[in-house]
Design an enzyme around this catalytic site. Sequence first.
Site, PDB file in Angstrom:
ATOM      1  N   SER A  49       0.803  -1.226   0.000  1.00  0.00           N
ATOM      2  CA  SER A  49       0.000   0.000   0.000  1.00  0.00           C
ATOM      3  C   SER A  49       0.837   1.279   0.000  1.00  0.00           C
ATOM      4  O   SER A  49       0.320   2.345  -0.306  1.00  0.00           O
ATOM      5  CB  SER A  49      -0.950   0.022   1.195  1.00  0.00           C
ATOM      6  OG  SER A  49      -0.227   0.119   2.408  1.00  0.00           O
ATOM      7  N   HIS A  90       1.131   4.383   6.751  1.00  0.00           N
ATOM      8  CA  HIS A  90       0.528   5.239   5.730  1.00  0.00           C
ATOM      9  C   HIS A  90       0.940   6.693   5.933  1.00  0.00           C
ATOM     10  O   HIS A  90       1.465   7.062   6.975  1.00  0.00           O
ATOM     11  CB  HIS A  90      -1.000   5.110   5.735  1.00  0.00           C
ATOM     12  CG  HIS A  90      -1.484   3.859   5.056  1.00  0.00           C
ATOM     13  ND1 HIS A  90      -2.790   3.462   5.082  1.00  0.00           N
ATOM     14  CD2 HIS A  90      -0.833   2.910   4.328  1.00  0.00           C
ATOM     15  CE1 HIS A  90      -2.932   2.335   4.417  1.00  0.00           C
ATOM     16  NE2 HIS A  90      -1.753   1.981   3.952  1.00  0.00           N
ATOM     17  N   ASP A 115      -7.970   6.183   4.518  1.00  0.00           N
ATOM     18  CA  ASP A 115      -8.038   5.037   5.426  1.00  0.00           C
ATOM     19  C   ASP A 115      -9.281   4.970   6.306  1.00  0.00           C
ATOM     20  O   ASP A 115      -9.310   4.165   7.237  1.00  0.00           O
ATOM     21  CB  ASP A 115      -6.813   5.046   6.353  1.00  0.00           C
ATOM     22  CG  ASP A 115      -5.530   4.759   5.611  1.00  0.00           C
ATOM     23  OD1 ASP A 115      -5.600   4.333   4.450  1.00  0.00           O
ATOM     24  OD2 ASP A 115      -4.458   4.954   6.204  1.00  0.00           O
TER      25      ASP A 115
END
Length: 172
Positions: A49, A90, A115
């Site tokens: 990701s 992230h 998210d």
Amino acid sequence: MLSGLANPRQAAAQLMNFGLIVSTAFMMWKGLSVITDSPSPIVVVLSGSMEPAFQRGDLLFLWNRNILSETSVGEIVVYNVKDKDIPIVHRVVRKFGIGPKAKLLTKGDNNLSDDTELYARGQDYLVRKDIIGSVVGFIPFVGYVTIMLSEHPWLKPVMLGMMGLVVVLQRE
């Protein structure tokens, strides 16, 4: 080959050496946790990701002592979601407010959306206490050992057995 086991003193010394290695590793981990103010100062990237910034298997070093500056937009953070044990790596894409009550929205560089689907039920944003740490460095692909051990559980006892055999059969 097993002559080291015949001498109980040598076997005890090898067992003590193994115990010292394990306890030293544990103390180093806890010391690193205290220095970085992070419960997990080193994490492994488990998914794609965050590509191209980080690849699956990269080992990340975290820092959680933001004394002089706050978490900012663009910073790559690692956070835990309530009731889930897997840390998520992230980037912060939006920030609302300032200080410890600031609300943060994150997104993986390789993901299409933010998210909010990953957060806990009823949670729309992250707050500072959800963050384990900010990424300050990485070593590429070193974490693949961890990924292999988690994806193939039978490897754990095999590796532990091999390490134990090396300790027992080691000659000094």
